[in-house]
Design an enzyme around this catalytic site. Structure first.
Site, mmCIF file in Angstrom:
data_model
loop_
_atom_site.group_PDB
_atom_site.id
_atom_site.type_symbol
_atom_site.label_atom_id
_atom_site.label_comp_id
_atom_site.label_asym_id
_atom_site.label_seq_id
_atom_site.Cartn_x
_atom_site.Cartn_y
_atom_site.Cartn_z
ATOM 1 N N SER A 1 2.642 -94.842 -40.558
ATOM 2 C CA SER A 1 3.750 -94.232 -39.834
ATOM 3 C C SER A 1 3.771 -94.785 -38.410
ATOM 4 O O SER A 1 2.742 -95.242 -37.897
ATOM 5 C CB SER A 1 3.575 -92.710 -39.790
ATOM 6 N N TYR B 1 -2.065 -85.257 -38.469
ATOM 7 C CA TYR B 1 -1.250 -86.217 -39.219
ATOM 8 C C TYR B 1 -1.271 -87.588 -38.549
ATOM 9 O O TYR B 1 -1.530 -88.606 -39.206
ATOM 10 C CB TYR B 1 0.183 -85.698 -39.323
#
Length: 273
Positions: free
Chosen positions: A152, A165
Site C-alpha cells: 500500500s 496496518y
C-alpha cells in the site's frame, strides 16, 4: 529477467478473492489473459459464484479454497490444496485486513489476526510457493513465473490511526523488494504492488468510507486498480504504484521529513475530525 509472464491456460493463485481488489484481479486474469485461477477467501458462496462467473464468461478453469489466513493451519492447507492437482505459474497474495482508530485501543486478539493475515500468512505462503514456482520457471515450457505481494502507499509513510496496518504494509514493501533481488537468477519475479485508496469493502468495514469516498482525489475503483496490478504482475515490475498522486506521495516520502508526513497524515485520519 525481461520476459513477460504468460498466464493463458495457466494457473494463478489469488488470495482475498471474494471481494474488492482480489475479486477484480481474478476477473482481469480470466478476461484479459485467459488464465485459470485458484481463488482463496473465507466466504464460500462468494468464491463459488465468482468461479462460475469466470468459467461461463471467459471459458477458463476456476477452483476455490475456503480458508481463513489468520489461522496457520489454513495457510498450510491452502498451499497443499492449490498444488495437489495443478501446477501454479503465478501467485498474488492479496488478503489483508485493517483497523482505523487509536492504536492503543486495538484489541490484542484483533491485532494478532491482523498481523497473521497481513504478514505471517504472506511470508509463510511465499516460502511454500517459491520452490514450486522456481521449478515451473525452469520447466519444459520455459515460461516465466511470478509472485505478487500487495502492499500500500501506506507503506511509504507512517499513518497515524492506521498504525498497525501501515506497519504491516511497510514490512511487505521491504520484504518483497528484498526477495525480488534474492530471486533474480531463478526466473521467478517478485512484484510489490502499492495502491492508494480503493473503494472496497475494506474501506467500508473499517469506517474509512466516511472519510474517503469514490471520486475523491487519488481514490480508485477496485476494477481500475486491478488492471494496473495485473499489468505490473505480467510485466514483472519489481514495484508498481498506480496513479500520479500515489506516485507523488511515494516520492515525497523520500524527500520530506517523516515526522512532517506523519503529522499531516494524522490530520487526515484522526477519527471524529
Amino acid at each position: 529477467m525481461n520476459r513477460t509472464i504468460d498466464l493463458r491456460s495457466r494457473w494463478t493463485l489469488v488470495t482475498g478473492a471474494s471481494s474488492g481488489l482480489g475479486l477484480e484481479m481474478a476477473r482481469a486474469i480470466a478476461r484479459d489473459h485467459g488464465g485459470n485461477v485458484v481463488l482463496v477467501a473465507r466466504r464460500k458462496e462468494r468464491l463459488e459464484a465468482l468461479c462460475e462467473e469466470l468459467r461461463t464468461r471467459h471459458g477458463v478453469q476456476a477452483a476455490s479454497i475456503v480458508a481463513d489466513l489468520s489461522r496457520p493451519e489454513d495457510v498450510e492447507r491452502v498451499f497443499a490444496e492449490a498444488t495437489r492437482e495443478r501446477v501454479l505459474h503465478g501467485a498474488i497474495l492479496n488478503a489483508g485486513v485493517t483497523y482505523w482508530g487509536e492504536a492503543m485501543k486495538l484489541d490484542w486478539d484483533a491485532f494478532q489476526a491482523l498481523l497473521n493475515t497481513n504478514v505471517t500468512s504472506m511470508v509463510r505462503l511465499s516460502s511454500l510457493l517459491l520452490p514450486h514456482l522456481i521449478e515451473q520457471a525452469g520447466g519444459a515450457r520455459g515460461g516465466a513465473a511470478g509472485l505478487m505481494l500487495i502492499s500500500s502507499v501506506a507503506a511509504f509513510i507512517p499513518v497515524p490511526y492506521q498504525a498497525a496496518y501501515s506497519g504491516t504494509k511497510a514490512f511487505i514493501l521491504s520484504y518483497g523488494q528484498a526477495l525480488a533481488q534474492e530471486l533474480r537468477h531463478t526466473g521467478v519475479s517478485v512484484t510489490v504492488f502499492a495502491p492508494g485508496g480503493i473503494t472496497t469493502e475494506l474501506l467500508e468495514n473499517s469506517g474509512l468510507s466516511r472519510r474517503f469516498k469514490a471520486g475523491d482525489l487519488g481514490m480508485m475503483t477496485a476494477a481500475q486498480c486491478a488492471t494496473h496490478a495485473v499489468r505490473a504482475f505480467v510485466q514483472r515490475k519489481e514495484l508498481s504504484v498506480p496513479g500520479l498522486l500515489n506516485q507523488t506521495l511515494a516520492l515525497a516520502s523520500r524527500l520530506l521529513p517523516r515526522g512532517l508526513l506523519a503529522q499531516r497524515t494524522a490530520a487526515m485520519y484522526r477519527p471524529g475530525h
